[in-house]
Write an enzyme that holds these catalytic residues in place. Structure first.
Site, PDB file in Angstrom:
ATOM      1  N   SER A  23       0.845  -1.195   0.000  1.00 31.61           N
ATOM      2  CA  SER A  23       0.000   0.000   0.000  1.00 31.61           C
ATOM      3  C   SER A  23       0.887   1.254   0.000  1.00 31.61           C
ATOM      4  O   SER A  23       1.957   1.251   0.620  1.00 31.61           O
ATOM      5  CB  SER A  23      -0.874  -0.029   1.258  1.00 31.61           C
ATOM      6  N   PRO A  24       0.450   2.312  -0.682  1.00 30.03           N
ATOM      7  CA  PRO A  24       1.283   3.524  -0.663  1.00 30.03           C
ATOM      8  C   PRO A  24       1.410   4.076   0.764  1.00 30.03           C
ATOM      9  O   PRO A  24       0.407   4.255   1.441  1.00 30.03           O
ATOM     10  CB  PRO A  24       0.505   4.497  -1.563  1.00 30.03           C
ATOM     11  N   GLN A 100       1.938   6.575  -6.767  1.00 29.89           N
ATOM     12  CA  GLN A 100       0.702   7.320  -6.490  1.00 29.89           C
ATOM     13  C   GLN A 100       1.007   8.802  -6.646  1.00 29.89           C
ATOM     14  O   GLN A 100       1.862   9.348  -5.952  1.00 29.89           O
ATOM     15  CB  GLN A 100       0.241   7.022  -5.061  1.00 29.89           C
ATOM     16  N   TYR A 187      -7.013  14.988   0.414  1.00 30.33           N
ATOM     17  CA  TYR A 187      -6.068  15.781  -0.383  1.00 30.33           C
ATOM     18  C   TYR A 187      -6.836  16.412  -1.549  1.00 30.33           C
ATOM     19  O   TYR A 187      -8.048  16.278  -1.651  1.00 30.33           O
ATOM     20  CB  TYR A 187      -4.869  14.916  -0.796  1.00 30.33           C
ATOM     21  N   ARG A 235      -7.060   5.753  -6.180  1.00 31.85           N
ATOM     22  CA  ARG A 235      -7.400   5.463  -4.774  1.00 31.85           C
ATOM     23  C   ARG A 235      -8.470   6.449  -4.344  1.00 31.85           C
ATOM     24  O   ARG A 235      -8.326   7.666  -4.534  1.00 31.85           O
ATOM     25  CB  ARG A 235      -6.181   5.564  -3.864  1.00 31.85           C
ATOM     26  N   GLY A 332      -0.363  -2.522   4.352  1.00 27.19           N
ATOM     27  CA  GLY A 332       0.344  -1.312   4.768  1.00 27.19           C
ATOM     28  C   GLY A 332       1.225  -1.565   5.977  1.00 27.19           C
ATOM     29  O   GLY A 332       2.335  -2.091   5.859  1.00 27.19           O
ATOM     30  N   ARG A 333       0.702  -1.225   7.148  1.00 26.24           N
ATOM     31  CA  ARG A 333       1.521  -1.310   8.362  1.00 26.24           C
ATOM     32  C   ARG A 333       2.028  -2.712   8.654  1.00 26.24           C
ATOM     33  O   ARG A 333       3.129  -2.881   9.184  1.00 26.24           O
ATOM     34  CB  ARG A 333       0.729  -0.745   9.552  1.00 26.24           C
TER      35      ARG A 333
HETATM   36  C1  LIG Z   1       3.135   5.545   7.380  1.00 30.85           C
HETATM   37  C2  LIG Z   1       1.904   5.611   6.533  1.00 30.85           C
HETATM   38  C3  LIG Z   1       1.897   6.435   5.413  1.00 30.85           C
HETATM   39  C4  LIG Z   1       0.782   6.446   4.551  1.00 30.85           C
HETATM   40  N1  LIG Z   1       0.847   7.169   3.392  1.00 30.85           N
HETATM   41  C5  LIG Z   1      -0.124   7.021   2.458  1.00 30.85           C
HETATM   42  C6  LIG Z   1       0.032   7.548   1.149  1.00 30.85           C
HETATM   43  O1  LIG Z   1       1.075   8.074   0.770  1.00 30.85           O
HETATM   44  N2  LIG Z   1      -1.017   7.410   0.295  1.00 30.85           N
HETATM   45  C7  LIG Z   1      -2.165   6.755   0.642  1.00 30.85           C
HETATM   46  O2  LIG Z   1      -3.082   6.660  -0.163  1.00 30.85           O
HETATM   47  N3  LIG Z   1      -2.294   6.191   1.868  1.00 30.85           N
HETATM   48  C8  LIG Z   1      -1.309   6.286   2.759  1.00 30.85           C
HETATM   49  N4  LIG Z   1      -1.415   5.642   3.964  1.00 30.85           N
HETATM   50  C9  LIG Z   1      -2.535   4.699   4.166  1.00 30.85           C
HETATM   51  C10 LIG Z   1      -2.107   3.267   3.805  1.00 30.85           C
HETATM   52  O3  LIG Z   1      -1.833   3.142   2.423  1.00 30.85           O
HETATM   53  C11 LIG Z   1      -3.205   2.256   4.170  1.00 30.85           C
HETATM   54  O4  LIG Z   1      -4.349   2.544   3.394  1.00 30.85           O
HETATM   55  C12 LIG Z   1      -3.563   2.296   5.655  1.00 30.85           C
HETATM   56  O5  LIG Z   1      -2.385   2.270   6.453  1.00 30.85           O
HETATM   57  C13 LIG Z   1      -4.450   1.115   6.049  1.00 30.85           C
HETATM   58  O6  LIG Z   1      -3.848  -0.119   5.711  1.00 30.85           O
HETATM   59  P1  LIG Z   1      -3.045  -1.013   6.819  1.00 30.85           P
HETATM   60  O7  LIG Z   1      -4.004  -1.291   7.935  1.00 30.85           O
HETATM   61  O8  LIG Z   1      -2.636  -2.264   6.077  1.00 30.85           O
HETATM   62  O9  LIG Z   1      -1.883  -0.211   7.303  1.00 30.85           O
HETATM   63  C14 LIG Z   1      -0.353   5.658   4.857  1.00 30.85           C
HETATM   64  C15 LIG Z   1      -0.341   4.896   6.027  1.00 30.85           C
HETATM   65  C16 LIG Z   1       0.755   4.851   6.839  1.00 30.85           C
HETATM   66  C17 LIG Z   1       0.743   3.944   8.045  1.00 30.85           C
END
Ligand SMILES: Cc1cc2nc3c(=O)[nH]c(=O)nc-3n(C[C@H](O)[C@H](O)[C@H](O)COP(=O)(O)O)c2cc1C
Length: 380
Positions: A23-24, A100, A187, A235, A332-333
């Site tokens: 995930s971004p 992205q 955004y 997205r 993501g995390r």
């Molecule tokens: C450190 C961090 C940075 C993130 N930056 C972006 C981003 O650049 N673009 C975006 O669409 N979502 C961003 N997110 C959201 C993640 O892509 C993801 O949708 C969100 O963390 C939920 O997924 P997860 O539970 O697997 O972490 C970010 C999340 C985290 C934790």
């Protein structure tokens, strides 16, 4: 029943070795938008870790469109070379690379997440951070105490459309396989979509059709400009999670339009327009909390979707795919915690018993290591 998570799949001319996506995630550690050693190691690690697609974090289409001073950017040709090295590393390890592209809108000029994720304060400025006036659909700030954005004029909007095109072209020059347009999380593009932020009275505000106009123009611009074999994803925030805001029903309408334009997938996140509803805020949530959005958009708009949000293990990811709720799974995390998530999921699902899908120099050793350390219940 054959497993879906490790199935090859294709979007236009791009084949993925499995359905697992990084995930971004913005790292906020760039200087003037440029890739540095942190980014190279960070992203290549997930490709080496077996993911099918690595989505590079939100990357600014203009300097003013950065969220923070640490955002990556592709607003200038001089930023292409670093990205080229980044993509080459991702490809070296067998993954495909997406980027992205984003404009931060009224949430720009913010602190790096790990410095508070709030509005830049005097202390940040004294420490060298630059503060600037953001731009948005209306002169209506993100939250109390946040800067009042300049309302974008028709000329600003025309310039923005060109910025998205120029950025996507630079991304292709750097070697990216897929472009993802950031229409989520409050955004710029999502702030045009949602009535919580968009108070315009011209053709870009008011009705749903008007609020969708700019994001759809940008989607159509990119589809017309980029080669036919390049997939384009978007997205979205499937809901604002608030009465009077953007809804899942609106998302279905948007997704149908994106499909009509020729986009290839909708990546279904949520929130981000309220200080407490942001993607990484305190919103109560549990495993797979956004999966129902991916399912509904997929079913009702008939476009492939990506599910994201607290998808933690292989069984959970596989179930989402088996039940036809999404086409790709974004991690993501959990991937920050475990960059080898894909290999661990393969072991969990019985696809990889003897480390054969791991990098060869690791697998040979780990096979022997595992024979010695495996607990009687099979756990390592
Ligand atoms: C450190 C961090 C940075 C993130 N930056 C972006 C981003 O650049 N673009 C975006 O669409 N979502 C961003 N997110 C959201 C993640 O892509 C993801 O949708 C969100 O963390 C939920 O997924 P997860 O539970 O697997 O972490 C970010 C999340 C985290 C934790």
């Amino acid at each position: 029943m054959s497993l879906k998570l490790f199935e090859n799949c294709a979007f236009r001319g791009v084949e993925l070795r499995n359905r697992i996506v990084l995930s971004p995630m913005a790292m906020y550690i760039a200087d003037e938008g440029r890739v540095n050693q942190f980014h190279l190691t960070h992203y290549q690690k997930f490709a080496m870790g077996g993911m099918g697609l690595v989505v590079v974090e939100q990357t600014a289409v203009s300097r003013r469109g950065r969220i923070t001073n640490g955002c990556l950017g592709l607003w200038d040709d001089s930023q292409i070379e670093g990205m080229r090295q980044l993509v080459a590393g991702i490809h070296h390890f067998g993954a495909k690379a997406a980027i992205q592209i984003n404009h931060g809108g009224r949430k720009a000029s913010a602190q790096r997440a790990w410095r508070g994720n709030g509005v830049l304060n005097d202390e940040d400025v004294a420490a060298g951070e630059e503060r600037w006036t953001p731009e948005g659909p209306s002169d209506f700030p993100f939250a109390e105490g946040w800067p009042v954005p300049d309302q974008m004029s028709p000329e600003d909007i025309a310039r923005l459309r060109q910025d998205f095109i120029a950025t996507a072209r630079r991304a292709l020059k750097a070697g990216f396989d897929i472009i993802e347009i950031h229409m989520a999380h409050g955004y710029l593009l999502q702030s045009f979509l949602t009535p919580l932020a968009n108070r315009r009275t011209d053709a870009y505000g008011g009705s749903l059709e008007n609020r969708m106009r700019l994001p759809l123009e940008i989607a159509a611009d990119l589809r017309a400009d980029l080669p036919a074999e390049v997939p384009i994803f978007a997205r979205i925030s499937a809901t604002d999670w608030v009465d009077g805001g953007w809804t899942i029903a609106d998302s279905v309408v948007l997704a149908r339009e994106l499909k009509r334009i020729g986009l290839d997938l909708v990546d279904c996140s949520s929130g981000g327009n309220l200080l407490r509803g942001a993607t990484n805020s305190n919103l109560a949530r549990g495993p797979g909390y956004q999966v129902p959005f991916a399912r509904q958009v997929r079913e009702e708009a008939g476009i492939p979707t990506m599910a994201v949000g607290m998808i933690r293990n292989g069984a959970q990811a596989e179930e989402v795919l088996q039940e036809g709720k999404a086409d790709l799974i974004a991690i993501g995390r959990q991937a920050l915690y475990d960059p080898f998530w894909a290999y661990h999921a393969a072991q969990e699902l019985g696809v990889d018993k003897d480390f054969e899908s791991w990098p060869e120099p690791y697998g040979w050793w780990l096979q022997k290591w595992a024979a010695n350390v495996r607990a009687p219940d099979g756990r390592l």
